[in-house]
Design a protein around this motif. Structure first.
Motif, PDB file in Angstrom:
ATOM      1  N   LEU A 127      81.102  43.194  66.225  1.00 20.02           N
ATOM      2  CA  LEU A 127      81.966  41.820  66.158  1.00 20.02           C
ATOM      3  C   LEU A 127      82.486  41.762  67.350  1.00 20.02           C
ATOM      4  O   LEU A 127      83.114  42.437  67.972  1.00 20.02           O
ATOM      5  N   TYR A 128      82.445  40.618  67.952  1.00 24.31           N
ATOM      6  CA  TYR A 128      83.119  40.154  69.242  1.00 24.31           C
ATOM      7  C   TYR A 128      84.286  39.264  69.222  1.00 24.31           C
ATOM      8  O   TYR A 128      84.230  38.201  68.472  1.00 24.31           O
ATOM      9  N   GLN A 129      85.244  39.360  70.244  1.00 23.15           N
ATOM     10  CA  GLN A 129      86.134  38.566  70.350  1.00 23.15           C
ATOM     11  C   GLN A 129      86.804  38.423  71.677  1.00 23.15           C
ATOM     12  O   GLN A 129      86.777  39.550  72.513  1.00 23.15           O
ATOM     13  N   GLY A 156      86.836  31.828  67.488  1.00 20.36           N
ATOM     14  CA  GLY A 156      87.063  33.136  66.707  1.00 20.36           C
ATOM     15  C   GLY A 156      85.901  34.319  66.868  1.00 20.36           C
ATOM     16  O   GLY A 156      85.182  34.192  67.554  1.00 20.36           O
ATOM     17  N   GLU A 157      86.310  35.424  66.138  1.00 22.24           N
ATOM     18  CA  GLU A 157      85.560  36.573  66.290  1.00 22.24           C
ATOM     19  C   GLU A 157      84.119  36.131  65.793  1.00 22.24           C
ATOM     20  O   GLU A 157      83.753  35.315  64.787  1.00 22.24           O
ATOM     21  N   CYS A 158      83.102  36.740  66.553  1.00 21.55           N
ATOM     22  CA  CYS A 158      81.670  36.269  66.394  1.00 21.55           C
ATOM     23  C   CYS A 158      80.845  37.551  66.130  1.00 21.55           C
ATOM     24  O   CYS A 158      81.042  38.801  66.500  1.00 21.55           O
ATOM     25  N   SER A 159      80.046  37.463  64.878  1.00 22.53           N
ATOM     26  CA  SER A 159      78.974  38.547  64.747  1.00 22.53           C
ATOM     27  C   SER A 159      77.742  38.294  65.632  1.00 22.53           C
ATOM     28  O   SER A 159      77.467  37.134  66.140  1.00 22.53           O
ATOM     29  N   GLU A 160      76.883  39.256  65.613  1.00 23.29           N
ATOM     30  CA  GLU A 160      75.462  39.185  66.269  1.00 23.29           C
ATOM     31  C   GLU A 160      74.755  38.145  65.785  1.00 23.29           C
ATOM     32  O   GLU A 160      74.029  37.464  66.474  1.00 23.29           O
ATOM     33  N   ALA A 173      74.449  37.525  78.605  1.00 20.01           N
ATOM     34  CA  ALA A 173      75.904  36.924  78.736  1.00 20.01           C
ATOM     35  C   ALA A 173      77.231  37.384  78.200  1.00 20.01           C
ATOM     36  O   ALA A 173      78.068  37.644  78.838  1.00 20.01           O
ATOM     37  N   MET A 174      76.924  38.210  77.170  1.00 20.17           N
ATOM     38  CA  MET A 174      78.149  39.007  76.436  1.00 20.17           C
ATOM     39  C   MET A 174      78.416  40.181  77.326  1.00 20.17           C
ATOM     40  O   MET A 174      79.441  40.446  77.492  1.00 20.17           O
ATOM     41  N   GLN A 175      77.197  40.828  77.924  1.00 16.98           N
ATOM     42  CA  GLN A 175      77.503  41.842  78.945  1.00 16.98           C
ATOM     43  C   GLN A 175      78.393  41.647  80.054  1.00 16.98           C
ATOM     44  O   GLN A 175      79.427  42.396  80.410  1.00 16.98           O
ATOM     45  N   LEU A 176      78.173  40.557  80.719  1.00 17.93           N
ATOM     46  CA  LEU A 176      79.018  39.787  81.624  1.00 17.93           C
ATOM     47  C   LEU A 176      80.255  39.763  81.404  1.00 17.93           C
ATOM     48  O   LEU A 176      81.376  40.228  82.079  1.00 17.93           O
ATOM     49  N   VAL A 183      85.907  40.423  76.825  1.00 13.20           N
ATOM     50  CA  VAL A 183      85.641  40.597  75.580  1.00 13.20           C
ATOM     51  C   VAL A 183      85.846  41.681  75.020  1.00 13.20           C
ATOM     52  O   VAL A 183      85.333  42.755  75.625  1.00 13.20           O
ATOM     53  N   SER A 184      86.201  42.177  73.993  1.00 17.58           N
ATOM     54  CA  SER A 184      86.025  43.503  73.380  1.00 17.58           C
ATOM     55  C   SER A 184      85.144  43.461  71.984  1.00 17.58           C
ATOM     56  O   SER A 184      84.820  42.040  71.408  1.00 17.58           O
ATOM     57  N   ARG A 185      84.710  44.441  71.540  1.00 16.87           N
ATOM     58  CA  ARG A 185      84.040  44.589  70.144  1.00 16.87           C
ATOM     59  C   ARG A 185      84.472  45.514  69.575  1.00 16.87           C
ATOM     60  O   ARG A 185      85.146  46.741  69.917  1.00 16.87           O
ATOM     61  N   ARG A 186      84.069  45.484  68.158  1.00 14.15           N
ATOM     62  CA  ARG A 186      84.188  46.477  67.234  1.00 14.15           C
ATOM     63  C   ARG A 186      83.191  46.707  66.111  1.00 14.15           C
ATOM     64  O   ARG A 186      82.436  45.625  66.025  1.00 14.15           O
ATOM     65  N   GLU A 187      82.855  47.824  65.929  1.00 15.76           N
ATOM     66  CA  GLU A 187      81.766  48.305  64.959  1.00 15.76           C
ATOM     67  C   GLU A 187      82.023  48.154  63.734  1.00 15.76           C
ATOM     68  O   GLU A 187      83.058  48.613  63.214  1.00 15.76           O
TER      69      GLU A 187
END
Length: 756
Positions: A127-129, A156-160, A173-176, A183-187
């Motif tokens: 999940l990315y935010q 808001g927070e987005c799933s794949e 784009a997310m990697q940039l 952006v941070s992400r959580r598993e």
């Protein structure tokens, strides 16, 4: 409230690790800790009898009774803790009640990936935010995907799955964004996204509304409910309304159990559509091992709010379990017939009681045990009087206003002999449905082409080579197949006994009925549904979709089609052969047959067109068919209970069966004879001090005396009191484990046995 806390962290300084293993020894095993960080509940790899096994840490200690030079060290520790305290408590109860080694009970409840000697790897989801605002000049004019990703993250927070809807190139784009710290992400554990809400909620009738309100009024405590509703009465809608309210509580979870895999897809689809806001997973044997582990972990973590599963799912750790539902609670598929012989319905009741939550048992034809517990002393034969332990909820009419229960008729085959399995009346009824553009279902609970291959010259019958059972002819595959052990042999070109080449199939089964229908009605679209035709993962779902789309005119099916399915255009059910069950030596046969016929009859007339059921039988005046025509389960069940009370069969009494098998029957007979005699001696010696000890029967052989080259026998034990029976079984198991023959045979105690 169910205690679901993780097992406590213990210091790595403890030198002794106590482990349970998947071995037939009911004890813990002590190992040395070579300095690894271990806590209770961890999976570990240990050496055992020249091999390596996965075990579960039960306790850490500083002392042991095992001599130090005999202790071996654990080899590996996995970080995961599969069980919480509540699940281990349930497993401990089952091991004690069913008299099965605790280690085997624990390990068998895990997905296969957690029993293997390697880390349990499953697919994860991120999940990315946004962590900070992205400057306007960070996005170039041609970076449209990047702009869309940022716009979505700002909501808001987005799933794949959400990001994949934007573009297949979202990852670049997310990697940039991540490289520059925006952006941070959580598993999290991956769960399949729910379907968008599409089904419109129907209006509940008075009976449905009463059932929902009654359960919800007492949802904060343990209470078993028997939801007794005729076929088509809308039990699934009751389940959905209960889930909508119970799951509105943050983090709450619910477990819905079904008896067979083929009921899972349609129930899952309906729940995903109506309860789209709650993550849902399924657990059954048609899943790949990766899918099963993924779904199990989603339930264990609390990520999955709804779990739909078959009998093994009753042991799934769910930290916030608030409701349990068992659909078709009468079905014998809930009883495990190998390994630990547990009954998932009974285990579910124990789990609900331990957690202090309600459990709903739904059925149009409840098991006699559940009916007995629900009516208490209301029945005519309830002596001495007893209060009900379940609450009874009754739904007597179909949910759809236009849907009526089908009319049921018996066709006397002694006056109207079948031609190729079908009487003239049934054939005419099928022709009428074809003219109307309606669908028909023919029910015969035998797959294959014919149950027997027969030589008319010497009366030879094709036997299984490994069982004392007949081999079933599968004509299209040109094989004789045993439906008990799976052995296959080619169809002989001549009789092995006398050389006669004229071998004939005798009797009807699904393949032969399909062939007959294709010949009688060449214009009809015929489909066969049995275990042979739905081996592919999505085969049943595809076929059922074709039925709903009107692409099938006539269905031929076994018990796979007898319950749970809703076909609006199906107006005729034909039952081809039931008479053999009327004369079975099994005292449960009439109960099972009545339930089976009521369930399959309920497939007819579920839409706005009237339904009809035609049953071919040589005994139309039999009391079972009289009750069936009236569709009065309650009267039939009360009469059956009177018989059980008079004969002292369950549920009037409780039984357990000591089963044994070996390649040589002399070993089986000697072991069971010794057991039976020792048991009677014990009962006689303690008759005064220990009342209500069980009645011990002589050793006998089951109907299929030989199964997969193993000779079988059993001893039945019967008692009016469950506690007295359990007390005796503890002594019996101790005796068995010291018997000199116990290492030469396979034995098991089947508590509350359904099959002998």
């Amino acid at each position: 409230m169910c205690s679901t806390s993780a097992l406590p962290q213990v210091s790595s300084s403890a030198s002794i690790v106590r482990v349970v293993l998947d071995v037939p020894l009911d004890r813990w095993f002590d190992y040395l800790n070579p300095g690894l960080t271990v806590r209770e509940g961890n999976r570990v790899v240990v050496p055992f009898a020249g091999r390596q096994l996965v075990g579960i840490v039960m306790a850490l200690a500083t002392e042991t009774d095992v001599p130090e030079h005999k202790l071996k060290a654990i080899l590996q520790v996995f970080e995961d803790v599969p069980f919480d305290a509540a699940t281990l408590k349930l497993l401990r109860f089952c091991a004690d009640y069913y008299h099965y080694p605790f280690g085997q009970t624990v390990l068998a409840s895990l997905p296969l990936r957690l029993r293997q000697i390697k880390p349990a790897v499953t697919r994860k989801m991120w999940l990315y935010q946004l962590t900070q605002a992205v400057p306007v000049d960070f996005v170039g004019k041609r970076q449209q995907v990047l702009a869309k990703v940022i716009a979505r993250l700002q909501q808001g927070e987005c799933s794949e799955a959400m990001l994949a809807e934007i573009s297949a190139g979202w990852r670049k784009a997310m990697q940039l964004l991540m490289d520059d710290g925006f952006v941070s992400r959580r598993e999290v554990i991956a769960t399949r996204p729910s379907l968008p809400a599409s089904d419109q909620a129907p209006t509940l009738n008075d009976e449905q509304a009463h059932a929902v309100n009654a359960v919800l009024a007492e949802r904060d405590r343990f209470q078993p409910w028997l939801l007794f509703g005729v076929t088509g009465s809308g039990k699934t809608e009751v389940y959905i309304r209960l889930l909508q309210t119970v799951l509105a509580e943050p983090q709450a979870q619910a477990l819905i159990m079904v008896p067979e895999i083929n009921l899972t897809p349609q129930l899952e689809s309906r729940f995903r559509s109506r309860l789209s806001e709650f993550p849902l997973v399924s657990l059954h044997s048609h899943l790949s091992e990766s899918e099963r582990l993924q779904n199990w972990q989603a339930a264990q973590s609390g990520a999955a709010r709804i779990v739909i599963g078959t009998r093994l799912s009753v042991f799934t750790p769910m930290p916030h379990l608030k409701l349990m539902i068992l659909d078709e609670e009468h079905d014998t598929s809930y009883k495990q017939q190998d390994g630990m012989r547990y009954h998932a319905r009974d285990v579910a009741l124990v789990r609900a009681k331990q957690c202090g939550i309600p459990v709903v048992l739904g059925s149009a034809t409840p098991s006699l045990e559940s009916w007995y517990n629900a009516i208490g002393d209301q029945g005519q034969a309830m002596a001495p009087a007893r209060k009900p332990t379940y609450r009874l909820l009754t739904m007597k009419k179909r949910a759809a206003a236009q849907a009526k229960l089908p009319k049921i008729f018996c066709i006397d085959t002694t006056h109207s002999p079948p031609e190729a399995g079908l009487t003239p009346q049934l054939k005419q009824a099928i022709e009428l449905r074809l003219q109307r553009g309606e669908q028909s279902l023919l029910f015969i609970n035998r797959r294959g082409y014919a149950p027997v291959l027969h030589c008319s010259a010497c009366q030879w019958l094709a036997d299984c080579r490994r069982c004392s059972a007949k081999a079933v002819l599968h004509l299209r595959q040109r094989v004789l197949r045993c439906h008990h052990c799976g052995d296959e042999q080619p169809v002989p070109v001549q009789c092995p006994s006398c050389g006669n080449p004229d071998l004939r199939p005798v009797g009807q089964a699904t393949q032969r009925v399909e062939e007959t229908l294709q010949h009688m009605f060449p214009q009809a679209r015929v489909a066969r549904v049995d275990r042979d035709t739905i081996q592919a993962k999505d085969a049943l779902t595809t076929l059922l979709s074709a039925v709903h789309a009107g692409e099938i005119d006539i269905l031929i099916g076994t018990q796979m089609l007898a319950k749970g399915h809703d076909f609006a255009n199906l107006t005729l059910v034909g039952v081809l052969d039931t008479d053999s069950a009327l004369h079975s030596p099994d005292y449960r046969a009439s109960e099972r047959l009545f339930a089976q016929l009521m369930q399959v009859a309920g497939r007819a007339g579920r839409g706005d067109k009237p339904g009809e059921v035609l049953i071919q039988t040589a005994f139309p005046q039999h009391a079972l068919f009289a009750a069936l025509r009236e569709q009065n389960y309650a009267a039939f069940a009360d009469e059956l209970l009177e018989e059980r009370m008079a004969m002292q069969f369950p549920p009037a009494t409780h039984i357990a069966v000591m089963k044994a098998e070996a390649a040589d029957y002399h070993l089986v007979h000697a072991f069971l004879s010794d057991f039976s005699q020792a048991a009677r001696d014990y009962v006689q010696a303690h008759a005064t001090s220990l009342p209500d000890l069980p009645l011990i029967y002589e050793p006998v052989r089951p109907g299929i005396a030989k199964l997969n080259r193993m000779e079988r026998g059993y001893v039945m034990l019967q008692s009016a009191h469950r506690g007295a029976l359990q007390q005796f079984l503890q002594v019996a198991v101790t005796w068995v484990r010291t018997h000199p023959l116990q290492a030469k045979i396979r034995w098991v105690i089947d508590v509350d046995a359904l099959e002998y």
